[in-house]
Design an enzyme around this catalytic site. Structure first.
Site, mmCIF file in Angstrom:
data_model
loop_
_atom_site.group_PDB
_atom_site.id
_atom_site.type_symbol
_atom_site.label_atom_id
_atom_site.label_comp_id
_atom_site.label_asym_id
_atom_site.label_seq_id
_atom_site.Cartn_x
_atom_site.Cartn_y
_atom_site.Cartn_z
ATOM 1 N N ASP A 114 1.004 -1.080 -0.139
ATOM 2 C CA ASP A 114 0.083 -0.131 -0.050
ATOM 3 C C ASP A 114 0.698 1.359 0.074
ATOM 4 O OD1 ASP A 114 -2.494 -1.151 -0.030
ATOM 5 O OD2 ASP A 114 -2.525 -1.453 2.137
ATOM 6 N N ASP A 172 -5.364 -6.042 -6.415
ATOM 7 C CA ASP A 172 -5.178 -4.741 -6.039
ATOM 8 C C ASP A 172 -3.732 -4.146 -6.478
ATOM 9 O OD1 ASP A 172 -6.967 -6.018 -4.444
ATOM 10 O OD2 ASP A 172 -7.312 -4.418 -3.296
HETATM 11 N N1 GLY Z 1 -7.196 -2.213 -1.695
HETATM 12 C C1 GLY Z 1 -8.075 -2.491 -0.640
HETATM 13 C C2 GLY Z 1 -9.574 -2.324 -1.406
HETATM 14 O O1 GLY Z 1 -9.944 -2.190 -2.724
HETATM 15 O O2 GLY Z 1 -10.461 -2.226 -0.631
#
Ligand code: GLY
Length: 401
Positions: A114, A172
């Site tokens: 992240d 993601d």
């Molecule tokens: N990256 C976490 C989400 O999309 O909730």
């Protein structure tokens, strides 16, 4: 002329120019959206404090404010930067700078992918727009830490360090490759781009099903690279199609094509786009439920709550994809339909309401009872990016006619 008056005149000129451009295209919904966006962002920037960003709205009606290392902290500063680009309002740029610089310690994050979302949406936009070198140290450290999570044996960047997984990679993570591609060129680190492309190729192989829907999580054996499990974290089941995950993948492969011109990435993006655009359970307003397979769980009384964030990410991705297509129109039309829905009263906030968020009705993690049917910072961010891409595309097509 004083600095203040020059600033005022520049802002006024930008607003008039952007207003005139929208008048020419006849997009009154776009004009309304831009007015709401400007008002909400201006109010939010004055109300919230740098370092404590508005993420979503709690069930009790209070705002969920977040600080580092929350994964969404880059989106509010990033939205201010995009709002500045859409409006030309210098005051938004000044606020964007403060909210961005408050995230300086994100550059020390080493335990999550992240770091890409956080730094590239805030500092990445800041540097892209201003070229101010003040943003470079954080961008450089963050990219180094993201790259350090790449294991060549596995061929992917590790997403999480949670102990219940061996070497988890979530779909993601495709989004963070944009940061590595940028850093490869801007910071002269070609290994970063190679890692990004390897990650995309491995993800294409192991995350995707024959129908081009994606698993949310793939867990690898870090020693051998063998796939241990294809699973979910935020979806309905391991085999279901979690909507935001599908949108992350579409955006990710489209962006990988931008940076590599590898036709395999373009074809992958086209297949994912087709899965989404022609999905039999895509509602008429083109805002999907939080998981495409939630209908299978209706007997468990799980309502098909819609996720505006998935739609916003999809719109932005389709607009970029359209620029690589000989027949761009279906992609532009679909993205336009999404944007018109999101810009309608059903999804767009009334000015001054919605705790100054722009969109309503997103879903964070339904099965964790977390952020259900709420405004959410990343929905706003990708909606703004999509509005900007839409404006740019319309402007280009007007000039080349
Ligand atoms: N990256 C976490 C989400 O999309 O909730």
């Amino acid at each position: 002329m004083s600095k203040k008056i020059t600033l005022l005149l520049t802002t006024l000129l930008c607003c008039i120019t952007s207003f005139a451009q929208q008048k020419n295209t006849g997009d009154h919904w776009l004009q309304h959206a831009n007015e709401v966006v400007h008002e909400q962002l201006s109010k939010a920037a004055a109300f919230y404090k740098p370092g404590l960003d508005p993420r979503s709205v709690n069930p009790d009606g209070t705002v969920k404010l977040v600080h580092l290392p929350d994964w969404t902290t880059g989106f509010f500063p990033g939205s201010l930067w995009l709002g500045y680009e859409l409006s030309g309002d210098q005051l938004l740029a000044e606020k964007a700078r403060s909210f961005t610089l408050a995230l300086d310690s994100a550059r020390n994050l080493t335990n999550t992918h992240d770091v890409g979302f956080i730094i590239y949406t805030s500092y990445g936009n800041a540097y892209r727009i201003t070229r101010d070198k003040i943003y470079l140290p954080a961008l450089s450290d963050g990219a180094k830490h993201l790259y350090a999570r790449f294991n060549p044996k596995v061929g992917v960047i590790r997403s999480w360090d949670f102990p219940e997984w061996h070497y988890p990679v979530i779909i993601d993570n495709m989004m963070n490759l944009e940061y590595l591609y940028w850093a490869a060129t801007a910071l002269n680190m070609p290994a970063y781009a190679a890692a990004a492309s390897t990650h995309a190729k491995t993800t294409k192989k192991n995350h995707y099903r024959p129908d081009y829907s994606s698993y949310h999580v793939v867990d690898y054996d870090p020693a051998t690279g063998k796939v241990l499990k294809q699973a979910t974290h935020q979806g309905l089941t391991d085999e279901s199609s979690w909507s935001r995950g599908q949108a992350w993948g579409l955006y990710g492969f489209t962006m990988c094509y931008r940076h590599t011109r590898d036709p395999k990435f373009l074809v992958q993006a086209e297949h994912i786009a087709a899965f989404l655009m022609y999905h039999p359970r895509m509602p008429e307003d083109k805002v999907p439920a939080w998981d495409f397979d939630v209908h299978n769980a209706l007997e468990k009384d799980l309502p098909a709550i819609k996720d505006a964030s998935a739609a916003a990410i999809m719109a932005s991705a389709l607009l970029e994809l359209s620029t690589y297509e000989k027949n761009a129109q279906p992609f532009v039309d679909y993205a336009e339909a999404i944007l018109k829905t999101l810009s309608s009263d059903s999804y767009l906030a009334k000015p001054g309401e919605n705790h100054f968020f722009i969109l309503k009705h997103s879903v964070g993690a339904f099965l964790y009872d977390s952020e259900i049917d709420t405004p959410i910072d990343y929905a706003d961010y990708y909606y703004l990016e999509a509005l900007k891409r839409y404006r740019d595309i319309k402007h280009i097509s007007k000039e080349t006619k």
